[in-house]
Design an enzyme around this catalytic site. Structure first.
Site, mmCIF file in Angstrom:
data_model
loop_
_atom_site.group_PDB
_atom_site.id
_atom_site.type_symbol
_atom_site.label_atom_id
_atom_site.label_comp_id
_atom_site.label_asym_id
_atom_site.label_seq_id
_atom_site.Cartn_x
_atom_site.Cartn_y
_atom_site.Cartn_z
ATOM 1 N N SER A 28 38.123 36.276 38.066
ATOM 2 C CA SER A 28 38.880 35.972 36.660
ATOM 3 C C SER A 28 39.791 34.849 36.736
ATOM 4 O O SER A 28 40.047 34.212 36.136
ATOM 5 C CB SER A 28 38.952 36.910 35.920
ATOM 6 N N TYR A 31 44.141 39.304 31.614
ATOM 7 C CA TYR A 31 43.658 39.933 33.018
ATOM 8 C C TYR A 31 43.619 38.915 34.221
ATOM 9 O O TYR A 31 44.100 39.233 35.187
ATOM 10 C CB TYR A 31 42.239 40.375 32.772
#
Length: 252
Positions: A144, A157
């Site tokens: 990510s 995140y």
């Protein structure tokens, strides 16, 4: 015998990493937070294969508890392996969180920061006096934080995991004089308990994710655990400051 600390090893990638390291002859101190039964399962799996493991509780989001944890590590090293140093640290503990940028609260942001970035930073600092020269560290980051894994909902995140990638490089530079290698692995979509067992609850998403992966399937914990164990091994003694995507070719 070489020894390792693996945080967040009561399930998923951490559990696999602990088992894989033990199979390669490494003693393991593994941590858990809230899943003691899973930690016992990890220890049992290691002992079944003839390995040695000790499970200790740790909340990576509570840095005030780190000195006491270091004392517990020192006691475990002394009592179980007759050592005063350990060789490998795997900063793996964490949790998943998805919310669009405009919906992310300051509280959620701060929790992610404490667990995913501040925790590994100060836990590594606290444990550094016990880490042997010539040892190695692997941080679990995430795709990510890479172009291949950019998906809406992971701004906080992914930002924390991106910070951990940068921290990895700095640690490699500053600890290099001690012969300590520092790398990170960025898992792609992996079948773990993250997100409240999301893949168990929403199996219909799996075929789409597999179709976006060059190797045609969802990642499994052992895919990542074996990569971490390999990075810590002598085979990778000339690799440091690297972030290695372990995703089966997601979004190629």
């Amino acid at each position: 015998m070489r020894t390792a600390i693996v945080t967040g090893a009561s399930s998923g990638i951490g559990q696999s990493t602990a088992v894989q390291l033990a199979r390669r002859g490494t003693g393991v101190i593994l941590t858990y937070h809230g899943n003691q039964a899973g930690a016992r399962d990890t220890v049992a799996a290691i002992e079944k294969d003839g390995g040695t493991a000790v499970a200790l509780p740790l909340d990576v989001g509570d840095s005030a508890a780190f000195p006491a944890f270091r004392a517990s590590v020192a006691a475990a090293l002394r009592d179980t392996w007759g050592r005063d140093r350990f060789d490998f640290l795997v900063n793996n503990a964490g949790f998943g969180h998805m919310s669009l940028f405009q919906d992310t609260t300051e509280e959620a942001f701060d929790t992610l920061m404490r667990v995913l970035l501040k925790g590994p930073y100060f836990l590594t600092q606290t444990l550094l006096p016990l880490l042997a020269d010539g040892g190695a560290i692997v941080n679990t980051t995430s795709s990510s934080a890479r172009h291949s894994g950019l998906e809406p909902g992971y701004s906080a995140y992914g930002a924390m995991k991106g910070g951990l990638v940068v921290l990895t490089r700095y640690l490699a530079k500053e600890l290099g004089p001690r012969g300590i290698r520092v790398n990170s692995v960025s898992p792609g979509t992996t079948r773990t308990r993250i997100g409240g067992d999301a893949f168990e609850r929403f199996p219909e998403v799996i075929p789409g994710l597999a179709a976006k992966t060059a190797l045609g399937r969802l990642g499994e914990p052992d895919d990542i655990g074996m990569a971490v164990a390999a990075l810590l091994s002598e085979d990778c003694r000339w690799i440091t400051a690297q972030d290695i995507e372990v995703s089966g070719g997601f979004n190629l």
